[in-house]
Scaffold this motif. Structure first.
Motif, PDB file in Angstrom:
ATOM      1  N   VAL A   4       0.836  -1.201   0.000  1.00 46.85           N
ATOM      2  CA  VAL A   4       0.000   0.000   0.000  1.00 46.85           C
ATOM      3  C   VAL A   4       0.871   1.252   0.000  1.00 46.85           C
ATOM      4  N   ARG A   5       1.949   1.263   0.782  1.00 42.60           N
ATOM      5  CA  ARG A   5       2.814   2.443   0.865  1.00 42.60           C
ATOM      6  C   ARG A   5       3.524   2.748  -0.448  1.00 42.60           C
ATOM      7  N   GLN A   6       3.589   1.781  -1.360  1.00 39.82           N
ATOM      8  CA  GLN A   6       4.217   2.025  -2.662  1.00 39.82           C
ATOM      9  C   GLN A   6       3.353   2.912  -3.556  1.00 39.82           C
ATOM     10  N   ALA A   7       2.071   2.967  -3.273  1.00 31.34           N
ATOM     11  CA  ALA A   7       1.154   3.775  -4.080  1.00 31.34           C
ATOM     12  C   ALA A   7       1.186   5.222  -3.598  1.00 31.34           C
ATOM     13  N   ALA A   8       1.218   6.145  -4.536  1.00 33.49           N
ATOM     14  CA  ALA A   8       1.343   7.557  -4.171  1.00 33.49           C
ATOM     15  C   ALA A   8       0.009   8.201  -3.812  1.00 33.49           C
ATOM     16  N   ALA A   9      -1.020   7.932  -4.591  1.00 33.17           N
ATOM     17  CA  ALA A   9      -2.306   8.605  -4.404  1.00 33.17           C
ATOM     18  C   ALA A   9      -3.218   7.800  -3.477  1.00 33.17           C
ATOM     19  N   PRO A  10      -4.049   8.480  -2.704  1.00 31.17           N
ATOM     20  CA  PRO A  10      -4.950   7.780  -1.780  1.00 31.17           C
ATOM     21  C   PRO A  10      -5.850   6.743  -2.469  1.00 31.17           C
ATOM     22  N   ARG A  11      -6.399   7.074  -3.650  1.00 30.10           N
ATOM     23  CA  ARG A  11      -7.227   6.108  -4.387  1.00 30.10           C
ATOM     24  C   ARG A  11      -6.403   4.869  -4.737  1.00 30.10           C
ATOM     25  N   ASP A  12      -5.175   5.083  -5.171  1.00 24.63           N
ATOM     26  CA  ASP A  12      -4.305   3.973  -5.554  1.00 24.63           C
ATOM     27  C   ASP A  12      -3.915   3.110  -4.356  1.00 24.63           C
ATOM     28  N   ARG A  13      -3.848   3.723  -3.180  1.00 25.88           N
ATOM     29  CA  ARG A  13      -3.538   2.944  -1.976  1.00 25.88           C
ATOM     30  C   ARG A  13      -4.682   1.967  -1.678  1.00 25.88           C
ATOM     31  N   LEU A  14      -5.915   2.406  -1.880  1.00 24.91           N
ATOM     32  CA  LEU A  14      -7.046   1.487  -1.693  1.00 24.91           C
ATOM     33  C   LEU A  14      -6.966   0.327  -2.693  1.00 24.91           C
ATOM     34  N   LEU A  15      -6.631   0.633  -3.921  1.00 25.20           N
ATOM     35  CA  LEU A  15      -6.554  -0.409  -4.952  1.00 25.20           C
ATOM     36  C   LEU A  15      -5.339  -1.314  -4.760  1.00 25.20           C
ATOM     37  N   ALA A  16      -4.314  -0.804  -4.100  1.00 30.26           N
ATOM     38  CA  ALA A  16      -3.116  -1.612  -3.843  1.00 30.26           C
ATOM     39  C   ALA A  16      -3.427  -2.822  -2.971  1.00 30.26           C
ATOM     40  N   ILE A  17      -4.494  -2.741  -2.195  1.00 29.67           N
ATOM     41  CA  ILE A  17      -4.927  -3.908  -1.413  1.00 29.67           C
ATOM     42  C   ILE A  17      -5.112  -5.097  -2.352  1.00 29.67           C
ATOM     43  N   PHE A  18      -5.749  -4.856  -3.468  1.00 34.24           N
ATOM     44  CA  PHE A  18      -6.064  -5.927  -4.407  1.00 34.24           C
ATOM     45  C   PHE A  18      -4.832  -6.353  -5.213  1.00 34.24           C
ATOM     46  N   ASP A  19      -3.896  -5.427  -5.394  1.00 36.68           N
ATOM     47  CA  ASP A  19      -2.627  -5.783  -6.020  1.00 36.68           C
ATOM     48  C   ASP A  19      -1.837  -6.718  -5.105  1.00 36.68           C
ATOM     49  N   TYR A  20      -1.884  -6.433  -3.813  1.00 39.02           N
ATOM     50  CA  TYR A  20      -1.230  -7.315  -2.846  1.00 39.02           C
ATOM     51  C   TYR A  20      -1.863  -8.702  -2.884  1.00 39.02           C
ATOM     52  N   LEU A  21      -3.183  -8.734  -2.928  1.00 33.48           N
ATOM     53  CA  LEU A  21      -3.867 -10.024  -2.996  1.00 33.48           C
ATOM     54  C   LEU A  21      -3.447 -10.798  -4.239  1.00 33.48           C
ATOM     55  N   ALA A  22      -3.345 -10.127  -5.374  1.00 39.53           N
ATOM     56  CA  ALA A  22      -2.953 -10.796  -6.617  1.00 39.53           C
ATOM     57  C   ALA A  22      -1.574 -11.442  -6.483  1.00 39.53           C
ATOM     58  N   GLN A  23      -0.642 -10.735  -5.855  1.00 42.75           N
ATOM     59  CA  GLN A  23       0.696 -11.306  -5.633  1.00 42.75           C
ATOM     60  C   GLN A  23       0.613 -12.530  -4.726  1.00 42.75           C
ATOM     61  N   TRP A  24      -0.148 -12.413  -3.658  1.00 41.63           N
ATOM     62  CA  TRP A  24      -0.277 -13.501  -2.688  1.00 41.63           C
ATOM     63  C   TRP A  24      -0.939 -14.717  -3.325  1.00 41.63           C
ATOM     64  N   PHE A  25      -1.998 -14.485  -4.070  1.00 42.98           N
ATOM     65  CA  PHE A  25      -2.726 -15.592  -4.690  1.00 42.98           C
ATOM     66  C   PHE A  25      -1.856 -16.348  -5.689  1.00 42.98           C
ATOM     67  N   ALA A  26      -0.886 -15.682  -6.286  1.00 46.68           N
ATOM     68  CA  ALA A  26      -0.020 -16.310  -7.287  1.00 46.68           C
ATOM     69  C   ALA A  26       1.096 -17.155  -6.664  1.00 46.68           C
ATOM     70  N   GLU A  27       1.278 -17.060  -5.353  1.00 47.32           N
ATOM     71  CA  GLU A  27       2.318 -17.856  -4.685  1.00 47.32           C
ATOM     72  C   GLU A  27       1.926 -19.334  -4.693  1.00 47.32           C
ATOM     73  N   ASP A  28       2.913 -20.197  -4.898  1.00 48.35           N
ATOM     74  CA  ASP A  28       2.656 -21.637  -4.905  1.00 48.35           C
ATOM     75  C   ASP A  28       2.077 -22.131  -3.583  1.00 48.35           C
ATOM     76  N   SER A  29       2.422 -21.478  -2.498  1.00 42.79           N
ATOM     77  CA  SER A  29       1.976 -21.913  -1.172  1.00 42.79           C
ATOM     78  C   SER A  29       0.586 -21.390  -0.796  1.00 42.79           C
ATOM     79  N   PHE A  30      -0.043 -20.589  -1.669  1.00 43.99           N
ATOM     80  CA  PHE A  30      -1.345 -20.019  -1.323  1.00 43.99           C
ATOM     81  C   PHE A  30      -2.402 -21.115  -1.215  1.00 43.99           C
ATOM     82  N   ARG A  31      -3.037 -21.187  -0.055  1.00 42.61           N
ATOM     83  CA  ARG A  31      -4.115 -22.148   0.205  1.00 42.61           C
ATOM     84  C   ARG A  31      -5.324 -21.441   0.812  1.00 42.61           C
TER      85      ARG A  31
END
Length: 192
Positions: free
Chosen positions: A72-99
């Motif tokens: 979230v802190r990587q995003a500059a704008a407040p709107r983008d910080r909210l959307l970064a939540i879902f970017d984080y999820l996308a990274q997590w979901f792509a991990e082989d260990s995600f269950r």
């Protein structure tokens, strides 16, 4: 090996095993062997399996909160910080260990029999909702949007775990964009 090294190794090993197979499927002997500690050392560090489970949940909470906040802190704008939540999820979901979410899984497996696990899962989810509420306030969107975005994120976690694909994060992000932009548009039209 000092006490903290053994404790750290036990918790990390338990986390991996519980994530892969479930908490109840992993016995203390298997955990001891996988962690490379004696049964005596295991019980010196953790007097019960429930104490290991709670240590694993604490580790998962810290990992989740730190990872999410860093993204979230990587995003500059407040709107983008909210959307970064879902970017984080996308990274997590792509991990082989995600269950799936360890808190949802733990609650489903033990929530009815362990009030401690149930309460910690609730606290974890409440802290996420509070985090989203802070980001929403910073973005200047109405307070009602924060629980909606939290529900989108929670639903994406469950959907991704069941479907076995990271696509749910992209879909949830798209829905979040619509909700955020509608809320910002309504705010802007009222201000004009």
């Amino acid at each position: 090996m000092n006490i903290s090294e053994a404790r750290t190794r036990i918790v990390a090993t338990a986390d991996e095993l519980y994530n892969a197979r479930g908490i109840q499927a992993v016995g203390m002997d298997e955990l001891r062997t996988a962690a490379g500690v004696s049964l005596k050392k295991l019980y010196q560090e953790f007097p019960s399996k429930s104490s290991i489970v709670m240590a694993v949940l604490e580790r998962r909470h810290r990992s989740w909160a730190d990872g999410l906040d860093a993204k979230v802190r990587q995003a500059a704008a407040p709107r983008d910080r909210l959307l970064a939540i879902f970017d984080y999820l996308a990274q997590w979901f792509a991990e082989d260990s995600f269950r799936g979410c360890g808190f949802i899984n733990s609650f489903a497996e033990l929530g009815a029999v362990s009030s401690e696990v149930a309460e910690y899962a609730r606290e974890h989810k409440a802290s996420f909702q509070e985090y989203v509420a802070r980001l929403a306030a910073e973005a200047g969107v109405p307070a009602y949007l924060a629980p909606q975005l939290s529900i989108l994120a929670e639903g994406a976690q469950t959907t991704a775990a069941i479907a076995g694909t990271a696509e749910a994060a992209r879909q949830a992000r798209g829905a979040a964009e619509v909700l955020i932009d509608a809320a910002l548009g309504a705010r802007d039209s009222r201000a004009a």
